[in-house]
Design an enzyme around this catalytic site. Structure first.
Site, PDB file in Angstrom:
ATOM      1  NE  ARG A 192      -4.142  -1.827   1.874  1.00  0.00           N
ATOM      2  CZ  ARG A 192      -4.160  -2.890   2.657  1.00  0.00           C
ATOM      3  NH1 ARG A 192      -3.273  -3.000   3.622  1.00  0.00           N
ATOM      4  NH2 ARG A 192      -5.058  -3.824   2.477  1.00  0.00           N
TER       5      ARG A 192
ATOM      6  CE  LYS B  62      -0.921  13.455 -15.140  1.00  0.00           C
ATOM      7  NZ  LYS B  62      -1.237  13.875 -16.511  1.00  0.00           N
TER       8      LYS B  62
ATOM      9  CD  GLU C  14       6.387  15.128 -23.435  1.00  0.00           C
ATOM     10  OE1 GLU C  14       5.780  16.202 -23.238  1.00  0.00           O
ATOM     11  OE2 GLU C  14       5.827  14.010 -23.375  1.00  0.00           O
TER      12      GLU C  14
ATOM     13  CE  LYS D 123       4.995  17.134 -14.885  1.00  0.00           C
ATOM     14  NZ  LYS D 123       5.070  15.877 -15.567  1.00  0.00           N
TER      15      LYS D 123
ATOM     16  CD  GLU E  50      -4.317  15.719 -16.379  1.00  0.00           C
ATOM     17  OE1 GLU E  50      -3.102  15.460 -16.301  1.00  0.00           O
ATOM     18  OE2 GLU E  50      -5.058  15.242 -17.234  1.00  0.00           O
TER      19      GLU E  50
ATOM     20  NE  ARG F 194       0.272  16.592 -13.656  1.00  0.00           N
ATOM     21  CZ  ARG F 194       0.975  15.854 -12.819  1.00  0.00           C
ATOM     22  NH1 ARG F 194       0.713  15.881 -11.524  1.00  0.00           N
ATOM     23  NH2 ARG F 194       1.950  15.073 -13.260  1.00  0.00           N
TER      24      ARG F 194
ATOM     25  CG  ASN G   9      -2.473  15.981 -20.554  1.00  0.00           C
ATOM     26  OD1 ASN G   9      -1.451  15.427 -20.174  1.00  0.00           O
ATOM     27  ND2 ASN G   9      -3.581  16.014 -19.833  1.00  0.00           N
TER      28      ASN G   9
ATOM     29  CG  HIS H 159       0.470  14.341 -24.342  1.00  0.00           C
ATOM     30  ND1 HIS H 159       1.195  15.490 -24.592  1.00  0.00           N
ATOM     31  CD2 HIS H 159       1.306  13.527 -23.651  1.00  0.00           C
ATOM     32  CE1 HIS H 159       2.413  15.366 -24.053  1.00  0.00           C
ATOM     33  NE2 HIS H 159       2.505  14.187 -23.488  1.00  0.00           N
TER      34      HIS H 159
ATOM     35  CG  HIS I 140      -1.330   9.523 -25.157  1.00  0.00           C
ATOM     36  ND1 HIS I 140      -1.909   9.886 -23.979  1.00  0.00           N
ATOM     37  CD2 HIS I 140       0.010   9.520 -24.930  1.00  0.00           C
ATOM     38  CE1 HIS I 140      -0.963  10.113 -23.065  1.00  0.00           C
ATOM     39  NE2 HIS I 140       0.200   9.902 -23.628  1.00  0.00           N
TER      40      HIS I 140
ATOM     41  CG  HIS J   5       5.519   9.652 -24.948  1.00  0.00           C
ATOM     42  ND1 HIS J   5       4.155   9.447 -24.921  1.00  0.00           N
ATOM     43  CD2 HIS J   5       5.742  10.810 -24.255  1.00  0.00           C
ATOM     44  CE1 HIS J   5       3.583  10.425 -24.223  1.00  0.00           C
ATOM     45  NE2 HIS J   5       4.516  11.261 -23.811  1.00  0.00           N
TER      46      HIS J   5
HETATM   47  P1  NAD Z   1      12.132   5.236 -22.100  1.00  0.00           P
HETATM   48  O1  NAD Z   1      12.071   5.138 -20.628  1.00  0.00           O
HETATM   49  O2  NAD Z   1      11.735   4.056 -22.893  1.00  0.00           O
HETATM   50  O3  NAD Z   1      13.612   5.657 -22.468  1.00  0.00           O
HETATM   51  C1  NAD Z   1      13.942   5.812 -23.811  1.00  0.00           C
HETATM   52  C2  NAD Z   1      15.076   4.882 -24.225  1.00  0.00           C
HETATM   53  O4  NAD Z   1      16.300   5.500 -23.868  1.00  0.00           O
HETATM   54  C3  NAD Z   1      15.080   3.511 -23.574  1.00  0.00           C
HETATM   55  O5  NAD Z   1      15.547   2.557 -24.496  1.00  0.00           O
HETATM   56  C4  NAD Z   1      16.090   3.668 -22.452  1.00  0.00           C
HETATM   57  O6  NAD Z   1      16.704   2.458 -22.115  1.00  0.00           O
HETATM   58  C5  NAD Z   1      17.068   4.618 -23.066  1.00  0.00           C
HETATM   59  N1  NAD Z   1      17.784   5.471 -22.135  1.00  0.00           N
HETATM   60  C6  NAD Z   1      17.276   6.226 -21.132  1.00  0.00           C
HETATM   61  N2  NAD Z   1      18.242   6.964 -20.590  1.00  0.00           N
HETATM   62  C7  NAD Z   1      19.385   6.685 -21.245  1.00  0.00           C
HETATM   63  C8  NAD Z   1      20.718   7.157 -21.168  1.00  0.00           C
HETATM   64  N3  NAD Z   1      21.060   8.112 -20.324  1.00  0.00           N
HETATM   65  N4  NAD Z   1      21.634   6.633 -21.998  1.00  0.00           N
HETATM   66  C9  NAD Z   1      21.294   5.681 -22.912  1.00  0.00           C
HETATM   67  N5  NAD Z   1      20.055   5.217 -23.059  1.00  0.00           N
HETATM   68  C10 NAD Z   1      19.110   5.721 -22.239  1.00  0.00           C
HETATM   69  O7  NAD Z   1      11.259   6.456 -22.644  1.00  0.00           O
HETATM   70  P2  NAD Z   1      11.248   8.014 -22.317  1.00  0.00           P
HETATM   71  O8  NAD Z   1      11.230   8.697 -23.608  1.00  0.00           O
HETATM   72  O9  NAD Z   1      12.275   8.369 -21.318  1.00  0.00           O
HETATM   73  O10 NAD Z   1       9.824   8.188 -21.602  1.00  0.00           O
HETATM   74  C11 NAD Z   1       8.640   7.904 -22.295  1.00  0.00           C
HETATM   75  C12 NAD Z   1       7.607   7.405 -21.302  1.00  0.00           C
HETATM   76  O11 NAD Z   1       7.374   8.413 -20.339  1.00  0.00           O
HETATM   77  C13 NAD Z   1       6.282   7.062 -21.928  1.00  0.00           C
HETATM   78  O12 NAD Z   1       5.835   5.836 -21.425  1.00  0.00           O
HETATM   79  C14 NAD Z   1       5.367   8.180 -21.461  1.00  0.00           C
HETATM   80  O13 NAD Z   1       4.034   7.763 -21.344  1.00  0.00           O
HETATM   81  C15 NAD Z   1       5.971   8.521 -20.145  1.00  0.00           C
HETATM   82  N6  NAD Z   1       5.683   9.882 -19.683  1.00  0.00           N
HETATM   83  C16 NAD Z   1       5.235  10.040 -18.425  1.00  0.00           C
HETATM   84  C17 NAD Z   1       5.008  11.303 -17.923  1.00  0.00           C
HETATM   85  C18 NAD Z   1       4.579  11.478 -16.507  1.00  0.00           C
HETATM   86  O14 NAD Z   1       4.195  12.571 -16.130  1.00  0.00           O
HETATM   87  N7  NAD Z   1       4.661  10.449 -15.674  1.00  0.00           N
HETATM   88  C19 NAD Z   1       5.243  12.417 -18.738  1.00  0.00           C
HETATM   89  C20 NAD Z   1       5.711  12.226 -20.032  1.00  0.00           C
HETATM   90  C21 NAD Z   1       5.930  10.949 -20.495  1.00  0.00           C
HETATM   91  N1  GLY Z   2       3.061  14.906 -18.643  1.00  0.00           N
HETATM   92  C1  GLY Z   2       1.777  15.236 -18.180  1.00  0.00           C
HETATM   93  C2  GLY Z   2       1.701  15.486 -16.727  1.00  0.00           C
HETATM   94  O1  GLY Z   2       2.635  15.272 -15.992  1.00  0.00           O
HETATM   95  O2  GLY Z   2       0.681  15.878 -16.256  1.00  0.00           O
END
Ligand code: NAD
Ligand code: GLY
Length: 363
Positions: free
Chosen positions: A121, A143, A185, A227, A237, A241, A245, A248, A252, A264
């Site tokens: 939890r 998130k 982003e 942010k 949100e 917030r 998006n 998105h 998405h 992404h």
């Molecule tokens: P990811 O985590 O898949 O990383 C991208 C790639 O880069 C992966 O292959 C990873 O292994 C590699 N990588 C990461 N750091 C590295 C480094 N320093 N050196 C070499 N390789 C490296 O994807 P991402 O683009 O980081 O994130 C996308 C995800 O984030 C999506 O799932 C999206 O939905 C999510 N997201 C979440 C929020 C939120 O608020 N929580 C906001 C935006 C996006």
């Molecule tokens: N990336 C969208 C959020 O954090 O709300």
């Protein structure tokens, strides 16, 4: 160490900025986490480059350190992987005093956070973002979650970390394509926050592409500041917030339809182009602003069209998005730079015109 505070109703915490991992100890100390157990969750790419470095930097901080690595990529972002995490937690007697660390990109941080939010939890977690996207967006704001049956981030929680530790040197090992996806982003903060920030990126685009340290530091800190302000005002949100998006809604849908073969950030770039199209046709964005925006995306090598997408399919997929309320789509549009608003009053025709601008067959 430089830091920015994120002040939400649930928790107040810091984003620390550093070059190297050495000062992570300071953050652990400041947050009173010394002496606990630590479970680092990472992915197969990041783990092999950075896990040992993080462990070395944390020597003496924790009673013991466990490490779990999953296969890198969005296709791993599901409940099966979370189930593997839980099994690992059980096998290693992860308890309420253990801290979970997400070491990696947004996929890793979102999943590590979700596992931490739900196991026992809720146990404490920290974010150690290594991709540009994670450093400017996903690691901040709480998130966490996974994709489910083709819907992005549809299962999740709001769960704030104890701290976020940004080691900007990790950008050195990021591939060009992943760096560009992160830039989508970054660029997003221009339209939703201010033309000044957009102009800074435009004026320094060569240096940014070279990953110049000073430029990247300014950019990452500015994005985190924006942010943090947004999340402080609207953590869950219920209003403001939503502006994060931007791009998105359509983005998405494309990401899912393309079976996560596009990144992404690449889909967000196309989604932003589609949103700009609507704003331009409404007379809220000038042709110059529209073209300038597209040129900057293109400069970083971001795709502005997706091959083989059917507008009807994109439209249907959009209704499976978590932003849909009472079967109404929700869009973030602009009345101009720095004037974003969220609305469901977008006609079917506007949406199809916008999707058509990013479909591979369009001119
Ligand atoms: P990811 O985590 O898949 O990383 C991208 C790639 O880069 C992966 O292959 C990873 O292994 C590699 N990588 C990461 N750091 C590295 C480094 N320093 N050196 C070499 N390789 C490296 O994807 P991402 O683009 O980081 O994130 C996308 C995800 O984030 C999506 O799932 C999206 O939905 C999510 N997201 C979440 C929020 C939120 O608020 N929580 C906001 C935006 C996006
Ligand atoms: N990336 C969208 C959020 O954090 O709300």
């Amino acid at each position: 160490m430089k830091k920015i505070s994120v002040d939400t109703n649930d928790k107040k915490y810091n984003i620390y900025f550093s070059s190297g991992f050495d000062s992570i100890k300071e953050a652990v100390n400041e947050c009173g986490l010394v002496g606990r157990k630590l479970c680092i969750i990472t992915d197969s790419n990041v783990g092999s480059i950075y896990a040992q470095k993080v462990k070395n930097a944390l020597e003496g901080c924790f009673e013991s350190i466990y490490l779990y690595s999953f296969k890198a990529g969005e296709k791993s972002k599901n409940l099966d992987t979370i189930s593997d995490f839980y099994s690992f937690f059980l096998e290693n007697h992860i308890d309420r005093k253990t801290v979970v660390a997400g070491l990696g990109g947004g996929v890793c941080g979102d999943m590590a956070g979700f596992a931490a939010a739900t196991y026992l939890r809720g146990i404490k977690f920290i974010q150690i973002p290594t991709s540009l996207l994670a450093q400017v967006d996903s690691s901040v704001g709480g998130k966490v979650g996974v994709d489910f049956k083709g819907s992005k981030n549809i299962v999740g929680a709001f769960y704030q970390p104890e701290f976020v530790f940004v080691n900007m040197e990790t950008l050195d090992t990021l591939s060009e394509r992943e760096f560009a996806a992160g830039m989508a982003e970054v660029i997003k903060y221009g339209p939703i926050h201010s033309y000044d920030f957009f102009k800074y990126i435009m004026d320094n685009k060569e240096a940014v592409k070279q990953r110049d340290k000073n430029c990247m530091q300014h950019i990452i800190e500015t994005c985190c500041k924006i942010k943090a302000e947004v999340v402080a005002e609207d953590e869950k949100e219920s209003g403001l917030r939503e502006i994060l998006n931007f791009g998105h809604t359509i983005g998405h849908a494309v990401e899912t339809i393309k079976g996560f073969s596009l990144l992404h950030g690449e889909c967000v770039a196309m989604g932003m182009k589609a949103a700009f199209d609507i704003c331009f046709k409404r007379g809220d964005i000038t042709l110059n602003e529209y073209n300038e925006f597209l040129s900057l995306l293109a400069y970083f090598g971001l795709p502005l069209k997706a091959e083989e997408i059917q507008p009807e399919e994109v439209y249907s997929q959009m209704f499976l998005d978590k932003k849909v309320k009472s079967n109404k789509l929700s869009f973030v549009l602009l009345k101009g730079y720095g004037k974003p608003y969220s609305t469901s009053a977008v006609s079917r025709e506007e949406i199809f015109d916008a999707i058509n601008t990013i479909s591979g067959d369009s001119v």
